[in-house]
Design a protein around this motif. Structure first.
Motif, PDB file in Angstrom:
ATOM      1  N   ALA A  99       0.905  -1.086   0.026  1.00 46.77           N
ATOM      2  CA  ALA A  99       0.136  -0.067  -0.038  1.00 46.77           C
ATOM      3  C   ALA A  99       0.865   1.226   0.125  1.00 46.77           C
ATOM      4  N   TYR A 100       0.804   2.129  -1.197  1.00 48.03           N
ATOM      5  CA  TYR A 100       1.792   3.086  -1.034  1.00 48.03           C
ATOM      6  C   TYR A 100       1.616   4.078  -0.024  1.00 48.03           C
ATOM      7  N   SER A 101       0.401   4.101   0.602  1.00 47.49           N
ATOM      8  CA  SER A 101       0.201   5.076   1.634  1.00 47.49           C
ATOM      9  C   SER A 101       0.897   5.019   2.856  1.00 47.49           C
ATOM     10  N   LEU A 102       1.603   3.549   3.146  1.00 43.19           N
ATOM     11  CA  LEU A 102       2.266   3.076   4.091  1.00 43.19           C
ATOM     12  C   LEU A 102       3.521   3.917   4.403  1.00 43.19           C
ATOM     13  N   GLU A 103       4.173   4.272   5.574  1.00 36.86           N
ATOM     14  CA  GLU A 103       5.067   4.981   5.926  1.00 36.86           C
ATOM     15  C   GLU A 103       6.490   4.245   5.236  1.00 36.86           C
ATOM     16  N   ASN A 104       6.424   2.896   5.288  1.00 36.34           N
ATOM     17  CA  ASN A 104       7.713   2.245   4.726  1.00 36.34           C
ATOM     18  C   ASN A 104       7.590   1.882   3.359  1.00 36.34           C
ATOM     19  N   SER A 105       6.546   2.300   2.440  1.00 34.80           N
ATOM     20  CA  SER A 105       6.462   2.209   1.045  1.00 34.80           C
ATOM     21  C   SER A 105       7.541   2.674   0.544  1.00 34.80           C
ATOM     22  N   PRO A 106       7.982   4.008   0.678  1.00 32.83           N
ATOM     23  CA  PRO A 106       9.078   4.484  -0.215  1.00 32.83           C
ATOM     24  C   PRO A 106      10.384   3.481  -0.276  1.00 32.83           C
ATOM     25  N   ALA A 107      10.660   2.985   1.032  1.00 37.60           N
ATOM     26  CA  ALA A 107      11.743   2.327   1.291  1.00 37.60           C
ATOM     27  C   ALA A 107      11.577   0.863   0.601  1.00 37.60           C
ATOM     28  N   TYR A 108      10.554   0.267   0.717  1.00 35.79           N
ATOM     29  CA  TYR A 108      10.165  -0.908  -0.136  1.00 35.79           C
ATOM     30  C   TYR A 108      10.234  -0.946  -1.689  1.00 35.79           C
ATOM     31  N   ASN A 109       9.743   0.091  -2.115  1.00 31.24           N
ATOM     32  CA  ASN A 109       9.712   0.361  -3.472  1.00 31.24           C
ATOM     33  C   ASN A 109      11.224   0.699  -4.045  1.00 31.24           C
ATOM     34  N   LYS A 110      11.910   1.267  -3.115  1.00 35.01           N
ATOM     35  CA  LYS A 110      13.363   1.772  -3.605  1.00 35.01           C
ATOM     36  C   LYS A 110      14.097   0.421  -3.551  1.00 35.01           C
ATOM     37  N   LEU A 111      13.904  -0.549  -2.801  1.00 34.88           N
ATOM     38  CA  LEU A 111      14.505  -2.052  -2.679  1.00 34.88           C
ATOM     39  C   LEU A 111      14.101  -2.416  -3.913  1.00 34.88           C
ATOM     40  N   LEU A 112      12.710  -2.461  -4.413  1.00 34.20           N
ATOM     41  CA  LEU A 112      12.319  -3.193  -5.578  1.00 34.20           C
ATOM     42  C   LEU A 112      13.052  -2.662  -6.965  1.00 34.20           C
ATOM     43  N   SER A 113      13.293  -1.222  -6.829  1.00 32.08           N
ATOM     44  CA  SER A 113      13.532  -0.684  -7.987  1.00 32.08           C
ATOM     45  C   SER A 113      15.069  -1.077  -8.282  1.00 32.08           C
ATOM     46  N   ASP A 114      15.869  -1.198  -7.138  1.00 32.36           N
ATOM     47  CA  ASP A 114      17.418  -1.416  -7.346  1.00 32.36           C
ATOM     48  C   ASP A 114      17.471  -3.095  -7.577  1.00 32.36           C
ATOM     49  N   ILE A 115      16.402  -3.885  -7.236  1.00 33.63           N
ATOM     50  CA  ILE A 115      16.442  -5.279  -7.824  1.00 33.63           C
ATOM     51  C   ILE A 115      16.080  -5.318  -9.209  1.00 33.63           C
ATOM     52  N   TYR A 116      14.946  -4.345  -9.655  1.00 29.25           N
ATOM     53  CA  TYR A 116      14.427  -4.509 -10.809  1.00 29.25           C
ATOM     54  C   TYR A 116      15.705  -3.745 -12.093  1.00 29.25           C
ATOM     55  N   SER A 117      16.376  -2.898 -11.627  1.00 30.67           N
ATOM     56  CA  SER A 117      17.352  -2.222 -12.428  1.00 30.67           C
ATOM     57  C   SER A 117      18.566  -3.449 -12.513  1.00 30.67           C
ATOM     58  N   LYS A 118      18.815  -4.063 -11.498  1.00 27.72           N
ATOM     59  CA  LYS A 118      19.786  -5.036 -11.696  1.00 27.72           C
ATOM     60  C   LYS A 118      19.558  -6.494 -12.435  1.00 27.72           C
ATOM     61  N   TYR A 119      18.167  -6.724 -12.380  1.00 32.62           N
ATOM     62  CA  TYR A 119      17.734  -7.967 -13.222  1.00 32.62           C
ATOM     63  C   TYR A 119      16.977  -7.899 -14.246  1.00 32.62           C
ATOM     64  N   SER A 120      16.356  -6.698 -14.811  1.00 37.20           N
ATOM     65  CA  SER A 120      15.108  -7.053 -15.505  1.00 37.20           C
ATOM     66  C   SER A 120      15.600  -7.125 -16.855  1.00 37.20           C
ATOM     67  N   SER A 121      16.898  -7.125 -17.265  1.00 35.56           N
ATOM     68  CA  SER A 121      17.432  -7.288 -18.620  1.00 35.56           C
ATOM     69  C   SER A 121      17.945  -8.997 -18.632  1.00 35.56           C
ATOM     70  N   ARG A 122      17.452  -9.790 -17.523  1.00 39.56           N
ATOM     71  CA  ARG A 122      17.774 -10.925 -17.367  1.00 39.56           C
ATOM     72  C   ARG A 122      16.533 -11.809 -17.420  1.00 39.56           C
ATOM     73  N   GLY A 123      15.290 -11.262 -17.688  1.00 42.61           N
ATOM     74  CA  GLY A 123      14.055 -11.893 -17.805  1.00 42.61           C
ATOM     75  C   GLY A 123      13.637 -11.930 -16.163  1.00 42.61           C
ATOM     76  N   PHE A 124      13.347 -10.693 -15.430  1.00 42.96           N
ATOM     77  CA  PHE A 124      12.926 -10.578 -14.501  1.00 42.96           C
ATOM     78  C   PHE A 124      11.661  -9.557 -14.711  1.00 42.96           C
ATOM     79  N   GLU A 125      10.758  -9.929 -13.732  1.00 45.48           N
ATOM     80  CA  GLU A 125       9.539  -9.058 -13.809  1.00 45.48           C
ATOM     81  C   GLU A 125       9.077  -8.758 -12.261  1.00 45.48           C
ATOM     82  N   ILE A 126       8.275  -7.806 -12.345  1.00 42.30           N
ATOM     83  CA  ILE A 126       7.508  -7.501 -10.778  1.00 42.30           C
ATOM     84  C   ILE A 126       5.923  -7.286 -11.166  1.00 42.30           C
ATOM     85  N   TYR A 127       5.227  -7.960 -10.436  1.00 39.65           N
ATOM     86  CA  TYR A 127       3.692  -7.586 -10.629  1.00 39.65           C
ATOM     87  C   TYR A 127       3.236  -7.149  -8.934  1.00 39.65           C
TER      88      TYR A 127
END
Length: 366
Positions: free
Chosen positions: A266-294
């Motif tokens: 839930a983006y309204s949560l206080e910890n959401s920005p930190a969680y999405n930053k973590l996802l963003s780092d993972i996505y940047s690292k692996y998206s070219s290797r057949g990785f997706e987030i739903y």
């Protein structure tokens, strides 16, 4: 009869007041109870403590006001004996009307003023009837009663009524037992709802801890205490609209042979920005290797969700049912954010509670 011992919490009693706009109000009539005293109790860390007294006048009537609690709360009025108690919720500045008699104070009464209060009264009366019969003798009546309670919980799992229900007992037997895997799913729905929408409520941490501790017992953990591994579990499909209104199926995403993270947040949560930053780092690292987030958004405000979702590079979908959603129940989401790692064949390989472990769980499958 269990005799009542008066323990007044002086500091809390000092909060009681008689005339400002921040009060809730109790009034009514207790037949044959002229000039008696009712005890108002609140539960603190599982222990019921008297926080004030309510005087019944010589006509059997009473009218009482008290400062409204910061968070929704459950109170009870007691007459003479702790077996003679009437339970009721206070969610804001309600005016509740309670009518009963001295002889049948805790069993034959009416409670009016809010929908949650009426529902709690009806639940308690049915529970009392089953208690008198015993669960075994009640049979199908108890089964139907429990189904009704599940329906009330899922209708609004972040309500004070839902919290009350999952802690309900018939005699000494909990209606929803942490030892029962089906009951744990219902407890999880309440824990998730409180964590998403009431993160500062004093009950939230306990709810989440109760759910997660029992989930970890249920599912063997072979990857450390913070990651629960699901062995070769096929996905349960989800189909929800994305930020452009187009329907997105989880099965379509996993069928492409990618490693997929299924994310509940839930983006309204206080910890959401930190969680999405973590996802963003993972996505940047692996998206070219057949990785997706739903990513499934459970926000109550669709406009706020869409504003945040527009800035994200992965698949974001919105579940308008929020924590009432069947998707939350069927995936046993006990707290958000929550991540599931799905391998290239479309099987769930891990359920990640500690999000700092998510990168390593994804890396194992790439």
């Amino acid at each position: 009869m269990k005799k009542y011992i008066l323990i007044i919490a002086v500091a809390i009693l000092a909060l009681s007041s008689c005339g400002n706009g921040d009060n809730f109000r109790l009034s009514g009539t207790i037949d044959n109870a002229a000039n008696t005293t009712l005890y108002l109790q609140s539960s603190i860390n599982g222990r019921w403590i008297v926080i004030d007294t309510v005087s019944v006048n010589d006509n059997g009537g009473f009218d009482y006001q008290r400062q409204a609690p910061r968070f929704p709360e459950i109170y009870r009025l007691v007459l003479d004996d702790i077996d003679n108690a009437i339970y009721f919720p206070i969610d804001s500045l309600e005016h509740l009307t309670i009518n009963s008699s001295k002889e049948n104070f805790g069993t034959a009464y009416t409670l009016e003023g809010s929908e949650q209060a009426v529902n709690m009264m009806n639940i308690d009366k049915k529970a009392q009837a089953i208690t008198r019969k015993g669960i075994a003798a009640a049979g199908a009546e108890y089964v139907e009663f429990k189904k009704e309670l599940v329906g009330q919980i899922l209708a609004n799992p972040s309500s004070i009524l839902a919290y009350y229900i999952i802690n309900k007992h018939i005699g000494d037997v909990p209606v929803f037992s942490p030892a029962d895997k089906n009951d744990v799913r219902i407890i999880g729905a309440v824990a998730n709802a409180y964590n998403a929408f009431k993160p500062n409520d004093p009950r939230t941490k306990l709810l989440v801890a109760t759910f997660l501790s029992n989930r970890q017992i249920e599912i063997p953990n072979t990857a450390g205490l913070d990651t629960i591994v699901a062995t070769e579990a096929k996905i349960l499909d989800i189909e929800l609209p994305d930020r452009n209104g187009n329907m997105q199926k989880l099965s379509d995403v996993t069928s492409k042979g990618n490693v997929v993270v299924l994310s509940f947040t839930a983006y309204s949560l206080e910890n959401s920005p930190a969680y999405n930053k973590l996802l963003s780092d993972i996505y940047s690292k692996y998206s070219s290797r057949g990785f997706e987030i739903y990513q499934v958004g459970l926000d109550s405000d669709v406009a706020q969700w869409k504003l945040s979702a527009n800035n994200l590079p992965w698949i974001t979908v919105y579940d308008e049912a929020g924590t009432n959603s069947n998707n939350v129940i069927k995936y046993n989401v006990g707290a958000v954010p929550m991540s599931y790692v799905i391998d290239r064949s479309g099987e769930i390989q891990s359920r990640v509670i500690d999000q700092t472990q998510l990168d390593s769980e994804v890396a194992k499958l790439l």
